[in-house]
Design a protein around this motif. Structure first.
Motif, short mmCIF file in Angstrom:
data_model
loop_
_atom_site.label_atom_id
_atom_site.label_comp_id
_atom_site.label_asym_id
_atom_site.label_seq_id
_atom_site.Cartn_x
_atom_site.Cartn_y
_atom_site.Cartn_z
N HIS A 3 -17.92 20.41 7.87
CA HIS A 3 -17.39 20.40 6.42
C HIS A 3 -16.01 20.57 6.58
CE1 HIS A 3 -21.70 20.03 5.47
NE2 HIS A 3 -21.12 18.79 4.94
N THR A 6 -13.19 24.92 3.10
CA THR A 6 -13.47 24.92 1.18
C THR A 6 -12.27 26.10 1.02
OG1 THR A 6 -15.13 23.73 1.22
CG2 THR A 6 -14.96 24.60 -1.18
N SER A 7 -11.78 26.27 -0.33
CA SER A 7 -10.91 27.48 -0.69
C SER A 7 -11.41 28.11 -2.41
CB SER A 7 -9.57 26.83 -0.83
OG SER A 7 -8.67 26.62 0.30
N GLY A 99 -17.78 24.40 -4.25
CA GLY A 99 -17.84 24.87 -2.91
C GLY A 99 -18.47 26.70 -3.32
N THR A 177 -10.35 30.58 2.73
CA THR A 177 -11.01 29.84 3.08
C THR A 177 -12.60 30.22 3.85
OG1 THR A 177 -8.99 28.53 2.54
CG2 THR A 177 -10.14 27.40 4.25
#
Length: 191
Positions: A3, A6-7, A99, A177
């Motif tokens: 994936h 995500t942050s 996330g 991240t």
């Protein structure tokens, strides 16, 4: 297929030089490569958790940094508990973001790297195993930190543990991240 990273943001940071259940919220923590949080009781190359030291004081410290998502506090608030950042002994509380919900955080694979905006990098090693001391903090909270999935497997909700790969400062407002390891992924177990 991996994936996209995500942050999220750091909500708060905490440390305590003593082995107490909760940690004090501070402005900044310093992560030190291979050691953990400077000034924290769990800092060191070998295990620092009291029960694990008794079992084998030479084992590597896979619990240098403890992270929890703020969404866990919202989750247990729905069960009648009030928990604030640092009170479950975490070093880093992550702000709720897509996330980064508690169930998504604990579902990340072993080896996931978290890159913080000021330079530090930690690598996830496993799940924090809730202990009965949680009931000393708030009676009944221990049971709220455990549940079973549809297959009957135990879910431990009390966050993730990590080792420090690259040191530096972390403070509230920093971005983080996630970078997943290469496939195949290995599910985290308690450490």
């Amino acid at each position: 297929m991996q994936h996209a990273p995500t942050s999220a943001a750091v909500l708060a940071v905490h440390r305590d030089s003593e082995h107490r259940f909760s940690k004090t919220t501070v402005d900044t923590i310093e992560l030190q490569a291979g050691l953990g949080v400077a000034g924290d009781a769990h800092w060191g190359r070998t295990v620092q958790h009291r029960s694990r030291v008794k079992a084998n004081l030479d084992q590597p410290n896979l619990r240098q940094v403890h992270l929890i998502s703020q969404s866990l506090f919202t989750h247990v608030a729905g069960q009648g508990f009030e928990v604030r950042p640092g009170q479950l002994g975490e070093n880093i509380t992550l702000a709720t973001a897509p996330g980064w919900l508690w169930h998504e955080l604990i579902a990340l694979p072993v080896g996931t790297e978290l890159h913080f905006s000021q330079g530090p990098v930690v690598q996830l090693t496993g799940l924090r195993n809730p202990c009965v001391q949680i009931d000393d903090f708030q009676p009944g909270l221990f049971a709220a930190m455990l549940e079973k999935d549809a297959q009957g497997r135990l879910i431990r909700k009390t966050g993730v543990m990590a080792v420090v790969l690259q040191g530096g400062l972390v403070q509230a407002g920093d971005t983080v991240t996630q970078r997943l390891p290469t496939l195949p992924h290995q599910a985290m177990e308690r450490v």
